[in-house]
Structure formats: structure tokens, C-alpha cells
Design a protein around this motif. Structure first.
Motif, PDB file in Angstrom:
ATOM      1  N   GLY A 177       0.817  -1.196   0.000  1.00  0.00           N
ATOM      2  CA  GLY A 177       0.000   0.000   0.000  1.00  0.00           C
ATOM      3  C   GLY A 177       0.853   1.249   0.000  1.00  0.00           C
ATOM      4  N   ASP A 178       0.464   2.242   0.815  1.00  0.00           N
ATOM      5  CA  ASP A 178       1.185   3.507   0.803  1.00  0.00           C
ATOM      6  C   ASP A 178       2.391   3.474   1.739  1.00  0.00           C
ATOM      7  OD1 ASP A 178       0.208   3.780   3.392  1.00  0.00           O
ATOM      8  OD2 ASP A 178      -1.449   5.072   2.790  1.00  0.00           O
ATOM      9  N   GLU A 179       3.131   4.579   1.744  1.00  0.00           N
ATOM     10  CA  GLU A 179       4.348   4.655   2.543  1.00  0.00           C
ATOM     11  C   GLU A 179       4.089   4.478   4.032  1.00  0.00           C
ATOM     12  OE1 GLU A 179       3.672   6.477   0.002  1.00  0.00           O
ATOM     13  OE2 GLU A 179       5.426   6.652  -1.310  1.00  0.00           O
ATOM     14  N   ASP A 180       2.952   4.985   4.508  1.00  0.00           N
ATOM     15  CA  ASP A 180       2.650   4.872   5.937  1.00  0.00           C
ATOM     16  C   ASP A 180       2.557   3.416   6.370  1.00  0.00           C
ATOM     17  OD1 ASP A 180       2.610   7.596   6.177  1.00  0.00           O
ATOM     18  OD2 ASP A 180       0.435   7.785   5.952  1.00  0.00           O
ATOM     19  N   GLN A 181       2.028   2.564   5.502  1.00  0.00           N
ATOM     20  CA  GLN A 181       1.940   1.141   5.820  1.00  0.00           C
ATOM     21  C   GLN A 181       3.308   0.473   5.751  1.00  0.00           C
ATOM     22  OE1 GLN A 181      -0.817  -0.685   6.852  1.00  0.00           O
ATOM     23  NE2 GLN A 181      -1.655   1.395   7.080  1.00  0.00           N
ATOM     24  N   ALA A 182       4.118   0.915   4.817  1.00  0.00           N
ATOM     25  CA  ALA A 182       5.428   0.283   4.633  1.00  0.00           C
ATOM     26  C   ALA A 182       6.387   0.608   5.768  1.00  0.00           C
ATOM     27  CB  ALA A 182       6.028   0.733   3.299  1.00  0.00           C
TER      28      ALA A 182
END
Length: 419
Positions: free
Chosen positions: A151-156
Motif C-alpha cells: 500500500g502507501d508509505e505509511d503502511q510500509a
């Protein structure tokens, strides 16, 4: 999530983990008299204790070797794609295919288990892991699947902590893998002909500069030998992925050089017997006033001829005297008229050596035209046209009548006349 972010996650594991790691490097000896190293070792011990105490609560659903429950397992939130993520046991995972997963936590644990196995297998395991990193994070469909899973950077970002912990626990093996990569680039670069440049860059840019804090002097010298061999190999015999590491390796070599005083640097430069890369590294520590009397052409001229991008700014900063400048010009002209320099290099060389107007660059450009060929004459003519102010129309007409040019340059001149 884009490729930059997924690559950044791996850099954290292979780079920041090293920065925090102890001075191991597969046999490097710590110097107890070095206060900086002692301090780093103490900090490393503290971090290892902290990571050991807190790791299980921050690892996404499991320990780093792939044991423990996965968030959503048994609840219907994961599909069948992640049921058997890799062949072998968690202690011996010999394959990894991102396409078999539909839950990022399972994929993450399996990847670390696979990396653990490959790191233990020596050079062939190192190269297999590198190829898997390439297929997973740098090429399609792997890159696209990773983006969909994370998903997005926050999830990574939540995976960064366990990646750092993994690197701390495998620091000596990662040093070994880095040496395998450097040795392969030096001795068998075509092994990497199918690789994207990003996976190699993690080692040449992200971690190589940290080697002085990780290995002893003897092993660092071995790394330096690989780096010099790789830089001395003609670019056209290297695959693109390796060619694009040359600048990073040059910068890494400069960071490997021990601190020296101005007097020590000058003495080494005067003594000679230095490779051009070593001379360039020492010269970067000096100013224009320090290098008067040094033969800059003998010291870094071969590097200018072979790979001018790496020393142009250095030569510009050192402001060579007229005698040295004449020698460097002659060397550059030999390379440019043989076709071994990029076309843009002619104008760039004039720019960095303070010849940005036609009156200052004319002698050099005319010398290039006189010594050039149909293939290279256009490089010098276009450099002349890029001067501010440029040559007048009378000179351009004279050059067109006097020298032969390739079809591209002829078309440019024809269109210019028709305006």
C-alpha cells in the motif's frame, strides 16, 4: 507505493543496520585504543539489548524467522496465496516468490527467512539473494505486487524496525555479501547484465561508505582492490547496471581513505606510485594553493581521459597553472577526438575550466576540429554554438566549409540557415 520507497526499506536493512552494528565484518579486529570505535561498540551493545527486549512486540505478527501467528490468519482476511510461502522450513527457506503471497506480513517474514538462508550459503547464496531482490523490488511484476501488498508509505514504514533488527543480527554476513558483489563487479561484471542498477546501488551507495567502521585495514584494502579493478575496466565491457555504480564506488573509495594532514597528502602525491583514483582522493583534501608545483596531468590525467565526469569539478576547483592546463587540454582532446568521451563532455569541460564564452574557448574548439573526425567534429561545433556569446555567422560558415560533419550536424546547420 513507488520503487524508491521499497528500495529505501531495503537500504534501511542493509545500511542503517550496519551503521548501528558492531565492528565485525567477518574477521575485522577492533582497535581498543580508538575511542570512537569503543563508543560505537558500547552503543551497539545497548541497541542490541533494546532490540532484543522490544523486538517481538514491534515485529508485524511474528519473530524474524517466520514463526508465530500472522495478523488475520484464520479469520478469512488472508487468501490461499500465502499458505505455503516458501519451500523448506523456516530455518532453511530456499525459494521466495512474491507472487505467491496475498498478505504483506507473511511475505515479509518469508523474505527475511529466505535472506537468512541465502546469507549463510556464501557467494552463490549472496548472488541468488541479490537476484531475488532485483526480481521482487526492481522489476515487474514483482515491483507491482509489492506496491499492492504494502500500500502507501505509511503502511510500509512499520517494517523498518524489524528490518533494522535483522541487519543487526546479520551484520557480518552482510559484509560478506557486499564483498561478493564488489568482487563480481570487478571480475565478472556480466553476471549482473540482467540486473537493474538499484539493487547494486544499495551496496555501492547505501552501505559501502560504512566499511571503514566494519572491517579491518587488511580487508578494506581487499575491497579497494576490487573497486580499482572495477573502475579501470572499460565501461563498454560492463553492463549498464555496473556502469552506473562507478561514481558511487569512487565516492566510497574516498570515504575509505584514512584522515591525513595536508603535509602527508602532499608528500604522498610527490612520491608518486599512486593510482589516479588514489591521487584524486588526496587532491580533494587540498586547495589550489597547496598543489602548485604538482603535475596534475600525471596524477589525474589518465582518469580525465577515461572517465572525465569524476574529476572535472576537482580540476576546476584546483585551478591548474597554464602549463598543467595545457597538458590536461591535450589529454582531453585525445579522448574527445577518439570518440571515447560523451558528446556533452566538450562543452562541460570548457564550462568547468572557465571558458564559457567564444573568445575564451575558440582555440580549444578549433584544435578539436583540426584533430577530429566526421563523428566527433559535431561535438566541437555544437559546443561552440553553446557559448555565450556564440561565434559569429562568418566563423560558422567557415567551419561548415572547412570540416566534415555527420548527417545530424549537417541537418542542424541546414535548418539554421533556413530560419
Amino acid at each position: 507505493m513507488n520503487k524508491v520507497m521499497t528500495t529505501a526499506l531495503l537500504v534501511v536493512a542493509l545500511g542503517l543496520g550496519w551503521l548501528l552494528g558492531s565492528q565485525t565484518g567477518g574477521g575485522g579486529d577492533s582497535d581498543a585504543t580508538d575511542a570512537r570505535v569503543v563508543s560505537l561498540q558500547e552503543e551497539n551493545a545497548r541497541l542490541r539489548r533494546a532490540l532484543g527486549e522490544r523486538g517481538p512486540t514491534l515485529d508485524p505478527g511474528a519473530g524474524l524467522q517466520g514463526t508465530g501467528p500472522v495478523p488475520g490468519a484464520g479469520t478469512g482476511t488472508t487468501g490461499s496465496g500465502g499458505a505455503e510461502p516458501a519451500k523448506g522450513t523456516p530455518e532453511e527457506v530456499t525459494e521466495f516468490d512474491i507472487a505467491t503471497f496475498d498478505h504483506p506480513d507473511k511475505a515479509f517474514r518469508a523474505f527475511l527467512a529466505y535472506a537468512d538462508t541465502m546469507l549463510k550459503r556464501g557467494p552463490e547464496g549472496h548472488l541468488a539473494l541479490l537476484e531475488t531482490i532485483n526480481e521482487t523490488f526492481a522489476e515487474k511484476p514483482g515491483e507491482r505486487i509489492v506496491e499492492q501488498l504494502l500500500g502507501d508509505e505509511d503502511q510500509a514504514v512499520r517494517y523498518m524496525y524489524p528490518l533494522i533488527r535483522f541487519a543487526l543480527n546479520h551484520d557480518a554476513q552482510i559484509v560478506d555479501m557486499t564483498e561478493t558483489i564488489f568482487k563480481t563487479m570487478a571480475e565478472n561484471p556480466q553476471r549482473f547484465r540482467e540486473l537493474d542498477d538499484d539493487p547494486l546501488e544499495m551496496f555501492t551507495e547505501g552501505v559501502a561508505v560504512m566499511l571503514p567502521g566494519m572491517v579491518d585495514a587488511k580487508r578494506l584494502e581487499r575491497f579497494r582492490g576490487y573497486a580499482v579493478a572495477m573502475l579501470e575496466t572499460p565501461e563498454d565491457s560492463q553492463p549498464r547496471s555496473v556502469q552506473r555504480q562507478r561514481r558511487d564506488i569512487q565516492r566510497a573509495m574516498e570515504s575509505w581513505a584514512p584522515p591525513v594532514s595536508t603535509e602527508e597528502a602532499l608528500q604522498r602525491l610527490r612520491d608518486g606510485n599512486l593510482k589516479p583514483e588514489e591521487a584524486a582522493s588526496l587532491l580533494r583534501r587540498l586547495g589550489p594553493e597547496d598543489v602548485r608545483g604538482l603535475d596534475l596531468d600525471a596524477l589525474v590525467g589518465p582518469l580525465l581521459e577515461r572517465d572525465g565526469w569524476r574529476v572535472m569539478t576537482l580540476i576546476s576547483r584546483l585551478r591548474p597553472d597554464p602549463g598543467s592546463m595545457a597538458k590536461l587540454d591535450a589529454r582531453f582532446l585525445r579522448a574527445a577526438t577518439s570518440g571515447s568521451q560523451h558528446p556533452q563532455m566538450v562543452r562541460t569541460w570548457l564550462h568547468w575550466t572557465g571558458r564559457r564564452s567564444w573568445d575564451k574557448s575558440r582555440d580549444f574548439i578549433e584544435a578539436g576540429l583540426q584533430a577530429g573526425t566526421v563523428k566527433t567534429n559535431g561535438h566541437f561545433l555544437m559546443a561552440a554554438m553553446g557559448m555565450r556569446p556564440p561565434p559569429d555567422d562568418e566563423w560558422i560558415d567557415w567551419a561548415e566549409r572547412t570540416y566534415e560533419f555527420d548527417d545530424t550536424t549537417r541537418l542542424f546547420l541546414k535548418r539554421r540557415r533556413e530560419r
